[in-house]
Write an enzyme that holds these catalytic residues in place. Structure first.
Site, short mmCIF file in Angstrom:
data_model
loop_
_atom_site.label_atom_id
_atom_site.label_comp_id
_atom_site.label_asym_id
_atom_site.label_seq_id
_atom_site.Cartn_x
_atom_site.Cartn_y
_atom_site.Cartn_z
N GLU A 47 0.88 -1.16 0.00
CA GLU A 47 0.00 0.00 0.00
C GLU A 47 0.92 1.22 0.00
O GLU A 47 1.81 1.30 0.84
CB GLU A 47 -0.87 -0.02 1.27
CG GLU A 47 -1.95 1.02 1.19
CD GLU A 47 -2.78 1.12 2.46
OE1 GLU A 47 -2.80 0.18 3.27
OE2 GLU A 47 -3.41 2.17 2.62
N ARG A 272 5.67 -12.88 9.56
CA ARG A 272 6.33 -11.63 9.22
C ARG A 272 7.66 -11.52 9.94
O ARG A 272 7.90 -12.20 10.95
CB ARG A 272 5.44 -10.44 9.54
CG ARG A 272 5.12 -10.26 11.01
CD ARG A 272 3.96 -9.29 11.23
NE ARG A 272 4.25 -7.96 10.73
CZ ARG A 272 3.51 -7.35 9.81
NH1 ARG A 272 2.46 -7.93 9.29
NH2 ARG A 272 3.82 -6.13 9.41
N LYS A 282 4.45 0.77 9.86
CA LYS A 282 4.54 1.96 9.03
C LYS A 282 4.02 3.18 9.78
O LYS A 282 4.55 4.28 9.62
CB LYS A 282 3.72 1.77 7.75
CG LYS A 282 4.50 1.07 6.66
CD LYS A 282 3.83 1.30 5.33
CE LYS A 282 3.31 0.00 4.78
NZ LYS A 282 2.56 0.13 3.54
P1 ATP Z 1 -0.12 -1.63 6.71
O1 ATP Z 1 -0.97 -2.65 6.02
O2 ATP Z 1 -0.33 -1.52 8.17
O3 ATP Z 1 -0.04 -0.33 6.03
P2 ATP Z 1 2.04 -3.33 5.97
O4 ATP Z 1 3.40 -3.31 6.54
O5 ATP Z 1 1.23 -4.57 6.01
O6 ATP Z 1 1.35 -2.15 6.68
P3 ATP Z 1 1.70 -3.32 3.13
O7 ATP Z 1 2.04 -2.25 2.19
O8 ATP Z 1 0.30 -3.77 3.18
O9 ATP Z 1 2.14 -2.79 4.52
O10 ATP Z 1 2.67 -4.54 2.92
C1 ATP Z 1 2.97 -5.06 1.66
C2 ATP Z 1 3.36 -6.49 1.78
O11 ATP Z 1 4.48 -6.65 2.64
C3 ATP Z 1 2.25 -7.32 2.37
O12 ATP Z 1 2.11 -8.48 1.56
C4 ATP Z 1 2.73 -7.70 3.73
O13 ATP Z 1 2.26 -8.96 4.08
C5 ATP Z 1 4.24 -7.66 3.58
N1 ATP Z 1 4.87 -7.31 4.86
C6 ATP Z 1 4.64 -6.22 5.60
N2 ATP Z 1 5.36 -6.24 6.74
C7 ATP Z 1 6.08 -7.37 6.71
C8 ATP Z 1 7.03 -7.98 7.60
N3 ATP Z 1 7.37 -7.40 8.75
N4 ATP Z 1 7.56 -9.17 7.25
C9 ATP Z 1 7.23 -9.74 6.08
N5 ATP Z 1 6.35 -9.24 5.21
C10 ATP Z 1 5.78 -8.06 5.50
#
Ligand code: ATP
Ligand code: MG
Length: 566
Positions: A47, A272, A282
């Site tokens: 995102e 994760r 984030k």
């Molecule tokens: P949010 O959804 O709270 O904005 P997010 O860190 O999930 O934060 P995204 O942009 O949705 O952000 O993440 C993109 C991809 O990265 C998703 O597929 C998510 O599963 C993966 N991802 C995010 N954080 C991690 C992490 N700490 N370890 C592994 N994969 C991650």
């Protein structure tokens, strides 16, 4: 049964046979049964509401590695379904970071917003099938009527609307007739489901906000659970890899695709990445940036990809880190030293060795001619003979680390002290004859004599010295700014809900030390941004973009494992 295969290591050599991780096993099983026609197509779906961090790197490396390993394809797709938090700046930074990590989306850069019309049409299909309805409850009311694990939720009054009524209201929602939050479109599933995600989840909400790509075109926006599977389906993704918290959303992912009867990818969840001494949300990283707790998203103390890049991490070291930690089905926290060791290994092999003095103390060789310069040979990288040697200027006056001199030294102190002899790296043996102090008793200058017979650092008479110290010519050396970084937080898990204080209370006040007057070899006056250095006995450093002509700025990427100078 353990499945093993030969995998190349980071140098491209065939390594030892290793076990397949659970995602590889799933893919191999799908390939065996021909479920997706032996096709592997993955995606990374960020995102655009912030910069990417090392956790995202794990996902990027995993998704792109699966595509590569099985001769498949990898998409970069922006999940831009939330207009109020998203910005073009984030889109650009994410593209840069994914590219830098070496994940190649070729011509497959996609935006969920490009599918808004298709998603809308599919929502209309669900309404026609009696599987979705317009609900008038507010967000709070929806939450309040969801029930508890033991008590089913209360059906919304909108649940019994006719198809015609729902079609009419949904279209009017789209046309902007209703204010924000006044209506939603909900899936009609099961208000008694043990899985809360199935209790008539919201598919669309009304948000009158400008979207960074579609502008004012839409005022209803799809929710993640509704949108995500559709995006995967449209792109022909085979294995939709996401983090563990989506496990309980998978039944919903499957339900939407099944109800629509469209192509159906497999969602797979993995744990994760969590790292010690940092935060990875984030929202919190944004707060650190906006609150000026750090200098920006690319502050070298940040766990962001741009921060790590500025800190001197290489894409290869991050990929190797991600490979090493593997993928699993249970959450754990990785010690940040694992990440530090992966860059150490890389730089030990690839960094150019140089001499730099962080806290200079002047030394004068009293028996060395005043305007003489002796150009000595120094090895650029003992790990890579092909990197050759360079000439380092030696002069009567030079700098050593203040900590390499001690007036009253204990017996085991193998550095400079009155009456003791040491080797100057690549230069000569010198013997300390005394020192000069200021009015406060601080040593300001050290005096020595040198033995001209020991040029290059060895004595023809076989005389041994215990210590070797580094130095930089006072005449030819260049003044540099050096930034030493420490952990951003004082505690292992600043995010721990058990902590009594807000995570920001655990910020390390000493996470940055700036040394304004370090001395470095003359060829570091204008270093190329891409070159990585080992400052001997200290650590690994890279030039910072704040450098200007003749005024280099260096970031310490990581100290040497056994650094003598800190
Ligand atoms: P949010 O959804 O709270 O904005 P997010 O860190 O999930 O934060 P995204 O942009 O949705 O952000 O993440 C993109 C991809 O990265 C998703 O597929 C998510 O599963 C993966 N991802 C995010 N954080 C991690 C992490 N700490 N370890 C592994 N994969 C991650
Ligand atoms: Mg997310």
């Amino acid at each position: 049964m353990t499945v093993t295969q030969q995998l190349p290591d980071s140098n491209g050599n065939s390594g030892d046979a290793r076990s397949l991780h659970f995602i590889e096993q799933i893919i191999e099983e799908d390939n065996r049964t021909g479920r997706f026609g032996r096709k592997v197509h993955t995606r990374f779906p960020p995102e655009p509401n912030g910069y990417l961090h090392i956790g995202h790197a794990k996902s990027i490396c995993l998704n792109s590695a699966m595509a590569k390993e099985y001769g498949g394809q990898f998409n970069l797709r922006f999940d831009d379904t939330n207009p109020t938090k998203e910005e073009t700046e984030y889109v650009e930074s994410i593209k840069e970071d994914v590219r830098w990590l070496g994940a190649d989306w070729e011509d497959r850069l996609f935006f969920a917003s490009n599918y808004f019309q298709q998603m809308y049409d599919w929502a209309v299909d669900l309404i026609k099938k009696g599987k979705a309805y317009v609900c008038d409850l507010s967000g709070d009311e929806i939450r309040a009527t969801r029930g508890t694990p033991s008590v089913p939720g209360t059906p919304s009054p909108g649940r019994n609307r006719t198809v015609e009524e729902n079609l009419d209201l949904f279209e009017r929602m789209k046309n902007g007739e209703f204010p924000d939050g006044s209506k939603t479109l909900r899936a009609k599933i099961d208000m008694a489901s043990p899985n809360f995600n199935m209790r008539d989840p919201v598919m669309y909400r009304i948000v009158h906000a400008s979207h960074h790509r579609t502008g004012e075109q839409w005022c209803i926006y799809p929710m993640y659970d509704w949108a995500h599977g559709l995006e995967d389906s449209i792109e022909g993704i085979t294995h939709s890899i996401c983090t563990l918290e989506f496990e309980h959303h998978r039944p919903l992912y499957d339900w939407f695709l099944d109800q629509l009867g469209v192509y159906h990818p497999q969602q797979i969840e993995f744990a994760r990445l969590n790292l010690t001494y940092t935060v990875m949300s984030k929202r919190k990283l944004l707060e650190l940036v906006k609150g000026n707790y750090v200098t920006g998203w690319d502050d070298p103390r940040m766990p962001t990809i741009s921060g790590l890049r500025r800190r001197g991490y290489t894409p290869g070291s991050i990929r190797e880190f991600c490979r090493k930690i593997g993928v699993a089905k249970f959450n754990s926290t990785i010690d940040v030293t694992v990440l530090e060791n992966s860059i150490r290994e890389d730089l030990n092999h690839n960094a150019q060795r140089r001499m730099a003095v962080l806290r200079p103390l002047k030394v004068v060789i009293d028996n060395y001619p005043e305007d003489q310069t002796d150009w000595l040979d120094a090895i650029n990288n003992p790990e890579k003979e092909e990197d050759g040697t360079r000439k380092v200027p030696f002069t009567r006056e030079f700098y050593i680390e203040a900590s390499d001199f001690l007036e009253d030294a204990p017996k085991k102190y193998f550095r400079l002290s009155p009456g003791r002899e040491v080797r100057l790296r690549y230069a000569y043996y010198v013997t300390c004859t005394g020192c000069v102090k200021d009015a406060d008793g601080n040593v300001v200058e050290v005096h020595c004599t040198y033995d001209p017979e020991t040029r290059g650092g060895s004595s023809p008479d076989g005389r041994k010295v215990q210590g070797t110290i580094h130095w930089v010519s006072a005449t030819h050396g260049v003044t540099a700014e050096v930034r030493l970084y420490d952990r951003l937080f004082n505690v292992e898990n600043p995010d721990d809900p058990q902590n009594p204080l807000d995570y920001k209370e655990y910020l390390n006040p000493n996470s940055l030390e700036i040394i304004a007057n370090a001395k470095v070899e003359p060829d570091l006056a204008n270093p190329s941004g891409a070159t990585r250095y080992q400052f001997e006995r200290i650590g690994y450093f890279c030039p910072d973009p704040d450098s200007s002509q003749g005024h280099p700025v260096f970031n310490r990427t990581v100290s040497l494992r056994d650094a003598r100078i800190r």
